[in-house]
Design a protein around this motif. Sequence first.
Motif, PDB file in Angstrom:
ATOM      1  N   MET A 136       1.022   0.261   7.165  1.00  0.00           N
ATOM      2  CA  MET A 136      -0.140  -0.585   6.919  1.00  0.00           C
ATOM      3  C   MET A 136       0.250  -2.058   6.952  1.00  0.00           C
TER       4      MET A 136
ATOM      5  N   GLN B 237      -5.034  -4.042   5.760  1.00  0.00           N
ATOM      6  CA  GLN B 237      -5.242  -2.615   5.541  1.00  0.00           C
ATOM      7  C   GLN B 237      -4.931  -2.226   4.097  1.00  0.00           C
ATOM      8  N   ILE B 238      -3.909  -2.834   3.517  1.00  0.00           N
ATOM      9  CA  ILE B 238      -3.593  -2.560   2.116  1.00  0.00           C
ATOM     10  C   ILE B 238      -4.722  -3.058   1.222  1.00  0.00           C
TER      11      ILE B 238
ATOM     12  N   PHE C 264      -7.368  -0.574   1.425  1.00  0.00           N
ATOM     13  CA  PHE C 264      -6.921   0.595   0.663  1.00  0.00           C
ATOM     14  C   PHE C 264      -7.219   0.404  -0.824  1.00  0.00           C
TER      15      PHE C 264
ATOM     16  N   THR D 253     -11.040   0.707  -1.222  1.00  0.00           N
ATOM     17  CA  THR D 253     -11.544   2.052  -0.907  1.00  0.00           C
ATOM     18  C   THR D 253     -11.219   3.056  -2.006  1.00  0.00           C
ATOM     19  N   TYR D 254     -10.007   2.998  -2.529  1.00  0.00           N
ATOM     20  CA  TYR D 254      -9.557   3.985  -3.509  1.00  0.00           C
ATOM     21  C   TYR D 254      -9.608   3.475  -4.952  1.00  0.00           C
TER      22      TYR D 254
ATOM     23  N   TYR E 130      -1.160   7.430   1.782  1.00  0.00           N
ATOM     24  CA  TYR E 130      -2.186   6.668   2.498  1.00  0.00           C
ATOM     25  C   TYR E 130      -3.600   7.199   2.255  1.00  0.00           C
ATOM     26  N   ASP E 131      -3.719   8.428   1.766  1.00  0.00           N
ATOM     27  CA  ASP E 131      -5.053   8.953   1.477  1.00  0.00           C
ATOM     28  C   ASP E 131      -5.452   8.753   0.015  1.00  0.00           C
ATOM     29  N   GLY E 132      -4.732   7.877  -0.683  1.00  0.00           N
ATOM     30  CA  GLY E 132      -5.117   7.474  -2.031  1.00  0.00           C
ATOM     31  C   GLY E 132      -4.605   8.327  -3.166  1.00  0.00           C
TER      32      GLY E 132
END
Length: 94
Positions: free
Chosen positions: A2, A6-7, A10, A13-14, A82-84
């Motif tokens: 990332m 993107q971080i 992230f 998003t999470y 990466y999927d939290g």
Amino acid sequence: MMNKPQINDFIKTYHIQSVFTNAFAFLLNQHTCEQLDITDKNLSIDVELFEQELPDANTVALKSTVYQNNNKIGFYKLIFTYDGNLMDDFFVIY
């Protein structure tokens, strides 16, 4: 891996700020001062400003300074996939 934008996505998003706050509260509630090597549990972390690390191609690590009475005493780091998903945490006192 990332990049910084993107971080940042992230983190949003999470809901990483909330995850950080809850994980830190859980850590404090589950351990004694002696176990944590602290004098009291009057600690705080800054969830508005994370240090970002990319330990490998599949994880992101976010670190926050730990304060006691407005003095930096260490850090708290969470490592996520990466999927939290939370993989691990580290509580370090200097």
